[in-house]
Design a protein around this motif. Sequence first.
Motif, mmCIF file in Angstrom:
data_model
loop_
_atom_site.group_PDB
_atom_site.id
_atom_site.type_symbol
_atom_site.label_atom_id
_atom_site.label_comp_id
_atom_site.label_asym_id
_atom_site.label_seq_id
_atom_site.Cartn_x
_atom_site.Cartn_y
_atom_site.Cartn_z
ATOM 1 N N SER A 382 -6.823 35.211 -20.837
ATOM 2 C CA SER A 382 -5.446 35.687 -20.685
ATOM 3 C C SER A 382 -4.549 35.255 -21.834
ATOM 4 N N GLY A 383 -5.080 34.446 -22.760
ATOM 5 C CA GLY A 383 -4.298 34.009 -23.904
ATOM 6 C C GLY A 383 -3.578 32.700 -23.716
ATOM 7 N N SER A 384 -3.706 32.072 -22.556
ATOM 8 C CA SER A 384 -3.027 30.799 -22.318
ATOM 9 C C SER A 384 -3.919 29.637 -22.755
ATOM 10 N N THR A 385 -3.270 28.551 -23.156
ATOM 11 C CA THR A 385 -4.003 27.377 -23.649
ATOM 12 C C THR A 385 -4.426 26.494 -22.484
ATOM 13 N N LYS A 386 -5.655 26.085 -22.511
ATOM 14 C CA LYS A 386 -6.199 25.166 -21.508
ATOM 15 C C LYS A 386 -6.853 23.988 -22.242
ATOM 16 N N VAL A 387 -6.915 22.878 -21.559
ATOM 17 C CA VAL A 387 -7.640 21.714 -22.056
ATOM 18 C C VAL A 387 -8.744 21.391 -21.066
ATOM 19 N N ILE A 388 -9.978 21.394 -21.558
ATOM 20 C CA ILE A 388 -11.124 21.012 -20.734
ATOM 21 C C ILE A 388 -11.491 19.594 -21.126
ATOM 22 N N SER A 389 -11.510 18.699 -20.167
ATOM 23 C CA SER A 389 -11.749 17.290 -20.441
ATOM 24 C C SER A 389 -12.902 16.778 -19.599
ATOM 25 N N ALA A 390 -13.328 15.575 -19.916
ATOM 26 C CA ALA A 390 -14.381 14.925 -19.135
ATOM 27 C C ALA A 390 -14.093 13.434 -19.062
ATOM 28 N N SER A 391 -14.221 12.911 -17.857
ATOM 29 C CA SER A 391 -14.241 11.470 -17.626
ATOM 30 C C SER A 391 -15.441 11.196 -16.730
ATOM 31 N N SER A 392 -15.604 9.971 -16.277
ATOM 32 C CA SER A 392 -16.795 9.656 -15.507
ATOM 33 C C SER A 392 -16.884 10.422 -14.199
ATOM 34 N N ILE A 393 -15.758 10.883 -13.649
ATOM 35 C CA ILE A 393 -15.793 11.613 -12.375
ATOM 36 C C ILE A 393 -16.266 13.048 -12.552
ATOM 37 N N GLY A 394 -16.265 13.563 -13.809
ATOM 38 C CA GLY A 394 -16.728 14.911 -14.058
ATOM 39 C C GLY A 394 -15.781 15.687 -14.957
ATOM 40 N N PRO A 395 -16.137 16.948 -15.264
ATOM 41 C CA PRO A 395 -15.263 17.782 -16.109
ATOM 42 C C PRO A 395 -14.063 18.309 -15.339
ATOM 43 N N CYS A 396 -12.920 18.370 -16.028
ATOM 44 C CA CYS A 396 -11.670 18.865 -15.441
ATOM 45 C C CYS A 396 -11.065 19.903 -16.374
ATOM 46 N N ILE A 397 -10.174 20.735 -15.812
ATOM 47 C CA ILE A 397 -9.453 21.717 -16.615
ATOM 48 C C ILE A 397 -7.962 21.521 -16.383
ATOM 49 N N TRP A 398 -7.198 21.466 -17.478
ATOM 50 C CA TRP A 398 -5.756 21.207 -17.438
ATOM 51 C C TRP A 398 -5.022 22.467 -17.882
#
Length: 572
Positions: A382-398
């Motif tokens: 859709s053209g919007s910016t997302k941040v995909i991250s990872a910590s010990s609990i698992g991958p997340c999307i912001w």
Amino acid sequence: MPASGTGSPGRAPPPVEEEEPGRPHEALDLGLSLGVGAAALPVVQVSSASSGEEEEEAGGDEEAEGPSLPSCPVCMNPWTAEGEHRVSCIPCGHVYGRSCLERWLLQCGKKTATCPQCGKIFRQKHIINLYAPEIVVPNNDLEKQVLSLRHKNDTLENQQQKMIEEIKEYKRQISLQQHLINESNSKRQKMAEQSSNGARIAQSVASLRADGGSSDPCKFFLQVYIIFRVNEYFLDGARVMGIDASSQIILASGRAAGVSIEHVLTKINMFSGHQTKVHLPPNTKALKDICIIPGGLAVFASLGKKLSLLSMTTNNIVHQYDLPAPGWSCSGLQNGPNHIYAGLQNGMLLVFDTRQTKAALHSLTGLSTHPVHTIHSVVDCSGSTKVISASSIGPCIWDVDGSENRPNLLTGMESQGVCISLACAAPSSDLIVATFRPKVELSVDGTSSQVAISQSPTLSSSGKLGCHALMRRASSTSFVKEQTCNGNVSELRMSKSAIIPCSGNSQHLFAYGDESLSGVRTWQLPSFQAFTDLRPHRRPILDLRFAESSTGEKYLGCLSEEKLQVFRVIDH
């Protein structure tokens, strides 16, 4: 005779006799024989021989070693036409710097001393100054240039020999890959000849592709002279790296040599191999992540609670943002706005604008207080910016462009273990691969947790069995798990991984620093079929980066504590 050595040019010199102790030596006038006067020697050269016989015996060695340089044979320094170290001789004919002869007499503690070369006795008054219109001295700068060129030539010859061996090895690998392709084509041709059913043919071909028999999406070539000249760089205490593919520049972090705790960046030119040390401010501390962004800037997050901007042109820190906690990861869009992102040790995500130097634009709270060890800034469909991250609990999307202040944990990963790495197929991020290791059960209170996280490279074991999970984007904020495969992962480190896209092909490659290899292992996606193992290191892989230039050139860099390798990736 006076110590200055001047004499009457009309007299012939008496023969030089060896002096016995206790018998005074007659004054010698060697002015005529040494060329002192109007017809003085035009050039003074060094000669270590005192007679014709000695010259004849040493002739073979001098021809092999070349002519001697006009320097004092005692201190090996060039003599001068005047001053304390002026060119002088003694009755036997050997030539020295005057200060060396006087120092030798003083050291002997007597009024007489012996020639350091032939052993004949001389006194202070026998030291004769030689006068010449020109003293030939070596060109030190030229000598240094010659020595430097010799060293460079030896280095290039060694590198050339290594490259020849590398080329032979990769030719062998190419030949093997070509053999597999030929076998696959032969099988397909036989099936096509044996069946007249078009549907059956299509099904057989699809089966072959699923098995990996015909798919060879990429070939790896170590850089060689015809491409970049240098393909391997030896470093000391390296930790993380970043690749600017368009400028062919690599940044590698590490600690300065010696016992100091100063941290430095090593800037490497991929074309020439030239290395430049960039010393970081003392408050920076160890770097945890490096990211190259447009505009000739490099961003790095460090344990000194700093997010720093480095000019790739001037090698200077142009700005540092203060962080509320140590920085563990950073990212920025390659073609987007001037936003950069920092993942912190306390689980937070901060958003900065490089045009504003005061504070963060947004401060987002994570789902846990575990370090955000990996972040990727991407743009969805859709053209919007997302941040995909990872910590010990698992991958997340912001959703950094939206109003949500907390991330969403990707579902389906709860039972995989502790997330230690996350690879993303930029820029669309339609595919991601998360790497997990088993959780460690703590028996103190019966609850499960993970062990302390470290980036230490000293682990000597071969790791433990973990898994890689492939997830495909289902919507702008959700992914679904497709495939998993096992792999040897580190018991302590937050390892790095990468997805290598292949243009014009739905298949990609996944690269990971396998702990049992101390090298990089690659798999084909989405099938997770093993593709190839790259040349191993002696130490475990600490960082792994993929980069693509604006002209489509693709590079894969892998870093251990002592060595950096850069591979060129060529689509098949």
